[in-house]
Write an enzyme that holds these catalytic residues in place. Structure first.
Site, PDB file in Angstrom:
ATOM      1  N   ASP A   1      -9.456   5.762  -3.258  1.00 35.15           N
ATOM      2  CA  ASP A   1      -8.528   6.352  -4.231  1.00 35.15           C
ATOM      3  C   ASP A   1      -8.132   5.367  -5.327  1.00 35.15           C
ATOM      4  O   ASP A   1      -7.331   5.700  -6.206  1.00 35.15           O
ATOM      5  CB  ASP A   1      -7.289   6.945  -3.537  1.00 35.15           C
ATOM      6  CG  ASP A   1      -6.761   6.081  -2.408  1.00 35.15           C
ATOM      7  OD1 ASP A   1      -7.223   4.929  -2.261  1.00 35.15           O
ATOM      8  OD2 ASP A   1      -5.893   6.563  -1.647  1.00 35.15           O
TER       9      ASP A   1
ATOM     10  N   ASP B   1      -7.783   0.386  -0.007  1.00 35.47           N
ATOM     11  CA  ASP B   1      -7.199   1.658  -0.439  1.00 35.47           C
ATOM     12  C   ASP B   1      -6.154   1.344  -1.520  1.00 35.47           C
ATOM     13  O   ASP B   1      -5.539   0.276  -1.497  1.00 35.47           O
ATOM     14  CB  ASP B   1      -6.539   2.332   0.767  1.00 35.47           C
ATOM     15  CG  ASP B   1      -6.071   3.751   0.484  1.00 35.47           C
ATOM     16  OD1 ASP B   1      -6.774   4.690   0.882  1.00 35.47           O
ATOM     17  OD2 ASP B   1      -4.998   3.914  -0.136  1.00 35.47           O
TER      18      ASP B   1
ATOM     19  N   HIS C   1      -3.312   2.502  -1.899  1.00 33.60           N
ATOM     20  CA  HIS C   1      -1.957   2.470  -1.331  1.00 33.60           C
ATOM     21  C   HIS C   1      -1.832   1.311  -0.336  1.00 33.60           C
ATOM     22  O   HIS C   1      -2.805   0.956   0.333  1.00 33.60           O
ATOM     23  CB  HIS C   1      -1.658   3.790  -0.612  1.00 33.60           C
ATOM     24  CG  HIS C   1      -1.764   4.997  -1.486  1.00 33.60           C
ATOM     25  ND1 HIS C   1      -2.917   5.761  -1.554  1.00 33.60           N
ATOM     26  CD2 HIS C   1      -0.872   5.543  -2.347  1.00 33.60           C
ATOM     27  CE1 HIS C   1      -2.722   6.750  -2.420  1.00 33.60           C
ATOM     28  NE2 HIS C   1      -1.486   6.638  -2.915  1.00 33.60           N
TER      29      HIS C   1
ATOM     30  N   HIS D   1      -1.342   4.511   7.060  1.00 35.10           N
ATOM     31  CA  HIS D   1       0.119   4.658   6.912  1.00 35.10           C
ATOM     32  C   HIS D   1       0.805   4.971   8.242  1.00 35.10           C
ATOM     33  O   HIS D   1       2.035   4.954   8.321  1.00 35.10           O
ATOM     34  CB  HIS D   1       0.465   5.779   5.923  1.00 35.10           C
ATOM     35  CG  HIS D   1       0.010   5.512   4.525  1.00 35.10           C
ATOM     36  ND1 HIS D   1       0.376   4.388   3.826  1.00 35.10           N
ATOM     37  CD2 HIS D   1      -0.807   6.226   3.685  1.00 35.10           C
ATOM     38  CE1 HIS D   1      -0.187   4.427   2.615  1.00 35.10           C
ATOM     39  NE2 HIS D   1      -0.911   5.525   2.520  1.00 35.10           N
TER      40      HIS D   1
HETATM   41 ZN   LIG Z   1      -4.628   5.846  -0.296  1.00 34.88          ZN
END
Ligand SMILES: [Zn+2]
Length: 347
Positions: A246, A159, A161, A124
């Site tokens: 995750d 991931d 996200h 991120h």
């Molecule tokens: Zn993540």
């Protein structure tokens, strides 16, 4: 086949009590490596701090100065999700340097698979901003180093996200192909299928947003149908994975329903694109349930190393199959629009 892991470093000072991105995560990741019982097939790459010259390929100089000063001033909350402490700068540069060290060791050996136990995670982190638990974009820093050597780098980000930082950093870079599967809607809110890259890199950004509840069969089919032909066409010389865990069904951060067996399958799909031995490295991103993290890393690595390790059965039957065609349509429309704009500029 050998596993090359970065030398463990003391990351205990990067901690905010009660925050899910915590030192126990790297302990669990190393426990997964131990679970593989690799003996002499486990190679430890000496960790070093990433240099400013290595960081600045990806991050803005002012941002690096400000982040360093913020940490050395005692740290605190950078935003609602992201913290730094007095020790975070020195730990973050070891995470980024660990990635480079693993790649250098792979290059020396021309053999093996790399695994970078990186805390804090990176995908991120933007060129000029920390975000989503991430300070420095570890996988992007490694990829940028490979670009200086003339490599063509595939980054697969599984991931749960969207890796908005990695997408932004390589938005207009034709020698990086970024492929991300992620839950949508979910933090950070980006990751639509119509984000296909900048005008110098049209189609080099591949987002595969899937609904909460998605299972491994949906993700694997989406990767096969959407990403596989694009990767074959791109023909990478190196493959890096933003390996967050995750998306596991036990993870508290999101609602994908993957099992450790699904990560093993995703890993074997990725391995199919590695052009030569010693050209694959995984970077730890998210994963906040410690047991799921440990078992998923173990399943992933054992699949890549060709070892038989018990893992959970792959999952199936979740929603999202119907999205695959819609993602393809949105991609094609966005790509056509960019080509059209290019043509009009030329006229
Ligand atoms: Zn993540």
């Amino acid at each position: 086949m050998s596993l090359i892991v970065n030398e463990p470093y003391d990351d205990s000072g990067h901690e905010d009590p009660g925050h899910p991105e915590r030192p126990d995560r790297s302990t669990a990741a190393m426990a997964a490596v131990t679970d593989l019982h690799l003996g002499s097939d486990l190679i430890i790459a000496t960790t070093r701090a990433a240099t400013r010259a290595e960081l600045i390929r990806v991050h803005n100089g002012n941002y690096l100065d400000e982040l360093g000063a913020f940490c050395y001033g005692g740290g605190g909350d950078i935003d609602q999700d992201t913290y730094a402490t007095l020790d975070s700068w020195s730990i973050a540069v070891l995470a980024a340097g660990g990635g480079i060290a693993v790649i250098e060791e792979l290059q020396r050996r021309s053999e093996g698979v790399g695994f970078v136990v990186a805390r804090p995670p990176g995908h991120h982190a933007l060129a000029d901003r920390a975000m989503g638990f991430c300070l420095l974009n570890n996988v992007a820093i490694a990829a940028a180093g490979l670009l200086t050597q003339g490599e063509r780098v595939l980054i697969v980000d599984w991931d749960v996200h969207h890796g908005n930082g990695t997408e932004q950093i390589f938005w207009d870079e034709p020698n990086v192909l970024y492929v991300s599967t992620h839950q949508w809607p979910l933090f950070p809110g980006s990751g639509s299928a119509s984000e296909v890259g900048g005008r110098h890199a049209i189609g080099r950004n591949v987002n595969i947003p899937l609904p909460p509840g998605a299972t491994g069969d949906v993700i694997l089919r989406a990767l096969n149908e959407i990403a596989s032909p694009i990767i074959e066409d791109f023909d990478p010389t190196w493959v890096l994975v933003s390996a967050g865990f995750d998306a596991h069904r036990a993870d508290p951060m999101a609602e994908f329903q993957l099992t450790s067996g699904d990560f093993a399958l995703a890993a074997s799909w990725v391995a199919g694109f590695v052009p030569r031995p010693g050209r694959l490295s995984l970077f730890l991103e998210g994963g906040y349930d410690l047991d799921a993290l440990r078992s998923s890393i173990c399943a992933t690595l054992s699949s890549l190393l060709g070892r038989n390790q018990d893992c959970e059965d792959p999952s199936n039957g979740g929603p999202g199959m119907d999205r695959i065609v819609r993602i393809q349509d949105a991609r094609h429309a966005a790509i056509d629009m960019l080509h059209q704009a290019d043509k009009e500029d030329d006229q």
